[in-house]
Design a protein around this motif. Structure first.
Motif, PDB file in Angstrom:
ATOM      1  N   GLY A  17       0.815  -1.220   0.000  1.00 28.09           N
ATOM      2  CA  GLY A  17       0.000   0.000   0.000  1.00 28.09           C
ATOM      3  C   GLY A  17       0.845   1.266   0.000  1.00 28.09           C
ATOM      4  N   SER A  18       0.193   2.376  -0.328  1.00 29.48           N
ATOM      5  CA  SER A  18       0.905   3.657  -0.420  1.00 29.48           C
ATOM      6  C   SER A  18       1.569   4.053   0.898  1.00 29.48           C
ATOM      7  CB  SER A  18      -0.063   4.770  -0.827  1.00 29.48           C
ATOM      8  OG  SER A  18      -0.556   4.526  -2.109  1.00 29.48           O
ATOM      9  N   SER A  19       0.939   3.659   2.031  1.00 28.90           N
ATOM     10  CA  SER A  19       1.518   4.043   3.331  1.00 28.90           C
ATOM     11  C   SER A  19       2.806   3.266   3.618  1.00 28.90           C
ATOM     12  CB  SER A  19       0.505   3.803   4.444  1.00 28.90           C
ATOM     13  OG  SER A  19       0.146   2.440   4.458  1.00 28.90           O
ATOM     14  N   SER A  54       1.693  -2.926  -6.525  1.00 33.15           N
ATOM     15  CA  SER A  54       2.200  -1.799  -5.737  1.00 33.15           C
ATOM     16  C   SER A  54       1.447  -0.510  -6.017  1.00 33.15           C
ATOM     17  CB  SER A  54       3.682  -1.574  -6.030  1.00 33.15           C
ATOM     18  OG  SER A  54       4.137  -0.483  -5.239  1.00 33.15           O
ATOM     19  N   SER A  55       0.992   0.118  -4.944  1.00 28.28           N
ATOM     20  CA  SER A  55       0.436   1.471  -5.019  1.00 28.28           C
ATOM     21  C   SER A  55       1.612   2.436  -4.904  1.00 28.28           C
ATOM     22  CB  SER A  55      -0.517   1.715  -3.860  1.00 28.28           C
ATOM     23  OG  SER A  55      -1.532   0.762  -3.857  1.00 28.28           O
ATOM     24  N   GLY A  56       1.294   3.693  -4.795  1.00 31.76           N
ATOM     25  CA  GLY A  56       2.341   4.669  -4.505  1.00 31.76           C
ATOM     26  C   GLY A  56       2.623   5.657  -5.608  1.00 31.76           C
ATOM     27  N   ALA A  57       2.014   5.451  -6.790  1.00 32.78           N
ATOM     28  CA  ALA A  57       2.322   6.358  -7.901  1.00 32.78           C
ATOM     29  C   ALA A  57       1.875   7.784  -7.568  1.00 32.78           C
ATOM     30  CB  ALA A  57       1.649   5.858  -9.179  1.00 32.78           C
ATOM     31  N   ILE A  58       0.652   7.894  -7.078  1.00 26.11           N
ATOM     32  CA  ILE A  58       0.117   9.255  -6.859  1.00 26.11           C
ATOM     33  C   ILE A  58       0.884   9.960  -5.743  1.00 26.11           C
ATOM     34  CG2 ILE A  58      -1.938  10.568  -6.145  1.00 26.11           C
ATOM     35  CD1 ILE A  58      -3.604   8.472  -7.730  1.00 26.11           C
ATOM     36  N   VAL A  59       1.118   9.234  -4.643  1.00 23.34           N
ATOM     37  CA  VAL A  59       1.796   9.881  -3.513  1.00 23.34           C
ATOM     38  C   VAL A  59       3.237  10.266  -3.896  1.00 23.34           C
ATOM     39  CG1 VAL A  59       2.511   7.739  -2.340  1.00 23.34           C
ATOM     40  CG2 VAL A  59       2.148   9.767  -1.030  1.00 23.34           C
ATOM     41  N   LEU A  60       3.919   9.411  -4.652  1.00 26.22           N
ATOM     42  CA  LEU A  60       5.290   9.771  -5.057  1.00 26.22           C
ATOM     43  C   LEU A  60       5.271  10.897  -6.098  1.00 26.22           C
ATOM     44  CD1 LEU A  60       7.122   6.313  -5.180  1.00 26.22           C
ATOM     45  CD2 LEU A  60       7.151   8.022  -3.356  1.00 26.22           C
ATOM     46  N   ILE A 138       2.690  -4.699 -10.609  1.00 27.85           N
ATOM     47  CA  ILE A 138       1.422  -4.274 -11.209  1.00 27.85           C
ATOM     48  C   ILE A 138       0.878  -3.050 -10.478  1.00 27.85           C
ATOM     49  CG2 ILE A 138      -0.952  -5.007 -11.691  1.00 27.85           C
ATOM     50  CD1 ILE A 138       0.051  -7.894 -11.670  1.00 27.85           C
ATOM     51  N   ASN A 139       0.353  -2.122 -11.242  1.00 28.16           N
ATOM     52  CA  ASN A 139      -0.416  -1.027 -10.663  1.00 28.16           C
ATOM     53  C   ASN A 139      -1.583  -0.770 -11.599  1.00 28.16           C
ATOM     54  OD1 ASN A 139      -1.289   1.074  -9.039  1.00 28.16           O
ATOM     55  ND2 ASN A 139       0.522   2.362  -9.334  1.00 28.16           N
ATOM     56  N   GLU A 140      -2.556  -0.042 -11.101  1.00 31.92           N
ATOM     57  CA  GLU A 140      -3.625   0.386 -11.992  1.00 31.92           C
ATOM     58  C   GLU A 140      -3.058   1.414 -12.957  1.00 31.92           C
ATOM     59  OE1 GLU A 140      -7.239   1.649 -10.148  1.00 31.92           O
ATOM     60  OE2 GLU A 140      -8.185   1.918 -12.106  1.00 31.92           O
ATOM     61  N   ASN A 141      -3.518   1.373 -14.206  1.00 32.23           N
ATOM     62  CA  ASN A 141      -3.063   2.361 -15.181  1.00 32.23           C
ATOM     63  C   ASN A 141      -3.816   3.666 -14.914  1.00 32.23           C
ATOM     64  OD1 ASN A 141      -1.974   3.692 -17.293  1.00 32.23           O
ATOM     65  ND2 ASN A 141      -2.435   2.130 -18.834  1.00 32.23           N
ATOM     66  N   ASP A 142      -3.454   4.311 -13.808  1.00 37.32           N
ATOM     67  CA  ASP A 142      -4.202   5.487 -13.338  1.00 37.32           C
ATOM     68  C   ASP A 142      -4.277   6.594 -14.377  1.00 37.32           C
ATOM     69  OD1 ASP A 142      -4.742   4.758 -10.528  1.00 37.32           O
ATOM     70  OD2 ASP A 142      -2.568   4.773 -10.329  1.00 37.32           O
ATOM     71  N   THR A 143      -3.230   6.705 -15.181  1.00 35.72           N
ATOM     72  CA  THR A 143      -3.157   7.823 -16.118  1.00 35.72           C
ATOM     73  C   THR A 143      -4.240   7.760 -17.187  1.00 35.72           C
ATOM     74  OG1 THR A 143      -0.859   8.074 -15.637  1.00 35.72           O
ATOM     75  CG2 THR A 143      -1.573   8.984 -17.710  1.00 35.72           C
ATOM     76  N   GLY A 152     -10.993   1.189  -8.447  1.00 35.88           N
ATOM     77  CA  GLY A 152     -11.354   1.814  -7.184  1.00 35.88           C
ATOM     78  C   GLY A 152     -10.166   1.847  -6.260  1.00 35.88           C
ATOM     79  N   ASP A 153      -9.604   0.705  -5.963  1.00 37.99           N
ATOM     80  CA  ASP A 153      -8.433   0.696  -5.088  1.00 37.99           C
ATOM     81  C   ASP A 153      -7.575  -0.519  -5.422  1.00 37.99           C
ATOM     82  OD1 ASP A 153      -9.172  -1.618  -3.211  1.00 37.99           O
ATOM     83  OD2 ASP A 153     -10.958  -0.369  -3.213  1.00 37.99           O
ATOM     84  N   ASN A 154      -6.327  -0.468  -4.977  1.00 33.46           N
ATOM     85  CA  ASN A 154      -5.406  -1.544  -5.319  1.00 33.46           C
ATOM     86  C   ASN A 154      -5.612  -2.814  -4.489  1.00 33.46           C
ATOM     87  OD1 ASN A 154      -4.230  -0.209  -7.391  1.00 33.46           O
ATOM     88  ND2 ASN A 154      -2.188  -0.042  -6.473  1.00 33.46           N
ATOM     89  N   ASP A 155      -6.353  -2.710  -3.376  1.00 37.26           N
ATOM     90  CA  ASP A 155      -6.679  -3.937  -2.630  1.00 37.26           C
ATOM     91  C   ASP A 155      -7.510  -4.842  -3.539  1.00 37.26           C
ATOM     92  OD1 ASP A 155      -5.474  -3.159  -0.136  1.00 37.26           O
ATOM     93  OD2 ASP A 155      -7.113  -1.743   0.085  1.00 37.26           O
ATOM     94  N   SER A 213      -3.112   7.380   1.522  1.00 31.07           N
ATOM     95  CA  SER A 213      -3.710   6.074   1.227  1.00 31.07           C
ATOM     96  C   SER A 213      -5.156   6.180   0.795  1.00 31.07           C
ATOM     97  CB  SER A 213      -3.677   5.191   2.470  1.00 31.07           C
ATOM     98  OG  SER A 213      -2.384   5.022   2.897  1.00 31.07           O
ATOM     99  N   LYS A 214      -5.623   5.077   0.212  1.00 34.96           N
ATOM    100  CA  LYS A 214      -7.011   4.979  -0.209  1.00 34.96           C
ATOM    101  C   LYS A 214      -7.586   3.724   0.430  1.00 34.96           C
ATOM    102  CE  LYS A 214      -9.203   5.528  -4.507  1.00 34.96           C
ATOM    103  NZ  LYS A 214      -9.199   5.245  -5.908  1.00 34.96           N
ATOM    104  N   GLY A 215      -8.848   3.724   0.687  1.00 31.24           N
ATOM    105  CA  GLY A 215      -9.474   2.433   1.026  1.00 31.24           C
ATOM    106  C   GLY A 215      -9.555   2.082   2.485  1.00 31.24           C
TER     107      GLY A 215
HETATM  108  N1  GLU Z   1      -3.018   3.287  -8.006  1.00 33.84           N
HETATM  109  C1  GLU Z   1      -2.858   4.266  -6.964  1.00 33.84           C
HETATM  110  C2  GLU Z   1      -1.399   4.730  -6.899  1.00 33.84           C
HETATM  111  O1  GLU Z   1      -0.522   4.052  -7.356  1.00 33.84           O
HETATM  112  C3  GLU Z   1      -3.191   3.747  -5.603  1.00 33.84           C
HETATM  113  C4  GLU Z   1      -4.553   3.203  -5.396  1.00 33.84           C
HETATM  114  C5  GLU Z   1      -4.682   2.574  -4.015  1.00 33.84           C
HETATM  115  O2  GLU Z   1      -3.840   2.788  -3.158  1.00 33.84           O
HETATM  116  O3  GLU Z   1      -5.618   1.816  -3.778  1.00 33.84           O
HETATM  117  O4  GLU Z   1      -1.159   5.749  -6.340  1.00 33.84           O
END
Ligand code: GLU
Length: 362
Positions: A17-19, A54-60, A138-143, A152-155, A213-215
């Motif tokens: 997770g992003s945290s 792995s999350s973290g794209a938005i926070v980074l 793997i991450n969601e293709n947020d872009t 919705g969320d990476n969980d 974080s999300k979720g």
């Molecule tokens: N895909 C988002 C990211 O990489 C995170 C979504 C999530 O944490 O559930 O920032």
């Protein structure tokens, strides 16, 4: 007490997770990530296939551009994800390289799970990456993901990926040590959960740092429901616990363990029930309701009363009775236009085969 798994752990999906990725300054937690990467490489070298979500794209991305608060509009989030995903992958690839392990980036959208063809394609690609002993990240293709095609969320994404690759275990790493409840001001952690019932669901509280974080716990439990129904056990644990991955895989009582369901839902049924988004609704008469629910029959054209939506052949649709009660979901053989067409000619056409139907539990 040592945990025992119903089958040996040969393939594991690990969600970070992003945290776990970033601290409150919105920069990567390098020491923690280096340690997790080392643990993942060690598993890989022991012959256990690792798929990292792995999350973290938005926070980074926020950290990279010096933003202090998370924007709420989609375009800004997409832009941040575009910036942050490269920071994320650079961080991972530097650490993986140090442990002589190769990694690969895979970005997915909901549509990759919604169409049977793309679902199979994603599964083949991931398996081909694993065959090279490479760790897919793997991450969601947020872009490019808009609200309609977002997980919705990476969980949830990690649970769907676990089902996609038939993983033996899903580990959700976050900044909490597991599922907990507060009793008399004390925090009590659960070591295991047999079933996610209403009581367990009620414990899905706890604060989420919305900047990072999300979720939170509710999203984790929803994801665990999906995975455990696909016969995949899950563990929620803290990414900062020393040696967490090896300990979980060796059955040490780390974090909270969620038992998988005994009645294994087949991949196809799982996809129909949980993954594909229904593209329309078919209302059926009472005779068809009885044929489907009590006699295990296919849905035939004469039982169809009404069709709604713009479905094509091979889409998933909801089947409902005449009181709008959902009775099943299934893969339809005809498009909505074809059904209207053949209806005029009459006949016992099979609209949904019984093997492509999943009945709702009543
Ligand atoms: N895909 C988002 C990211 O990489 C995170 C979504 C999530 O944490 O559930 O920032």
């Amino acid at each position: 007490m040592i945990r025992t798994f119903k089958r040996p752990i040969k393939r594991v999906v690990i969600k970070v997770g992003s945290s776990v990725i970033a601290d409150y300054t919105l920069k990567a937690r390098s020491a923690q990530l280096r340690s997790l990467v080392g643990q993942m490489s060690a598993l890989n070298q022991q012959g256990i296939e690792v798929i990292l979500v792995s999350s973290g794209a938005i926070v980074l991305g926020m950290g990279e551009l010096g933003l202090k608060t998370r924007p709420s509009d989609l375009a800004s989030l997409q832009a941040l994800a575009a910036v942050g995903q490269t920071v994320l992958m650079k961080t991972y690839s530097v650490f993986f390289k140090k442990t002589d392990t190769k990694c690969a980036q895979v970005l997915l959208t909901w549509e990759d799970f919604d169409s049977r063809n793309r679902y199979n394609n994603a599964s083949h690609t991931l398996k081909a990456i694993l065959a090279h002993k490479v760790i897919p990240i793997i991450n969601e293709n947020d872009t490019i993901s808009t609200d309609e095609i977002k997980f919705g969320d990476n969980d949830k994404l990690s649970a769907l990926v676990a089902g996609l690759v038939h993983a033996d275990l899903l580990i959700l790493l976050s900044d909490v040590k597991g599922l907990y409840e507060k009793r008399d001001g004390k925090t009590q952690y659960f070591t295991e959960v047999k079933e996610i019932n209403a009581d367990i669901q009620g414990m899905a509280t706890g604060s989420v740092n919305a900047n990072i974080s999300k979720g939170g716990m509710a999203a984790k439990l929803a994801a665990i429901k999906i995975a455990t129904h696909a016969n995949i056990p899950c563990v929620i644990a803290s990414g900062s616990t020393k040696n967490v991955l090896a300990d979980v895989i060796n059955g040490q009582p780390v974090g909270t363990f969620f038992f998988s369901k005994e009645d294994k839902t087949l991949a196809r049924r799982h996809w129909i029930s949980f993954i594909a988004k229904p593209k329309g609704t078919i209302t059926v008469d009472d005779g068809a309701v009885a044929a489907l629910l009590t006699r295990g029959k296919s849905l035939l054209l004469p039982g169809v009363v009404k069709c709604e939506g713009h479905f094509k052949a091979d889409d998933v649709v909801i089947i409902q009775d005449q009181h709008a009660g959902e009775i099943a979901r299934g893969i339809v053989h005809y498009s909505v236009a074809d059904i209207l067409n053949i209806s005029e000619k009459k006949g016992q056409h099979e609209v949904i085969h019984c093997d492509d139907l999943v009945l709702c539990k009543r």
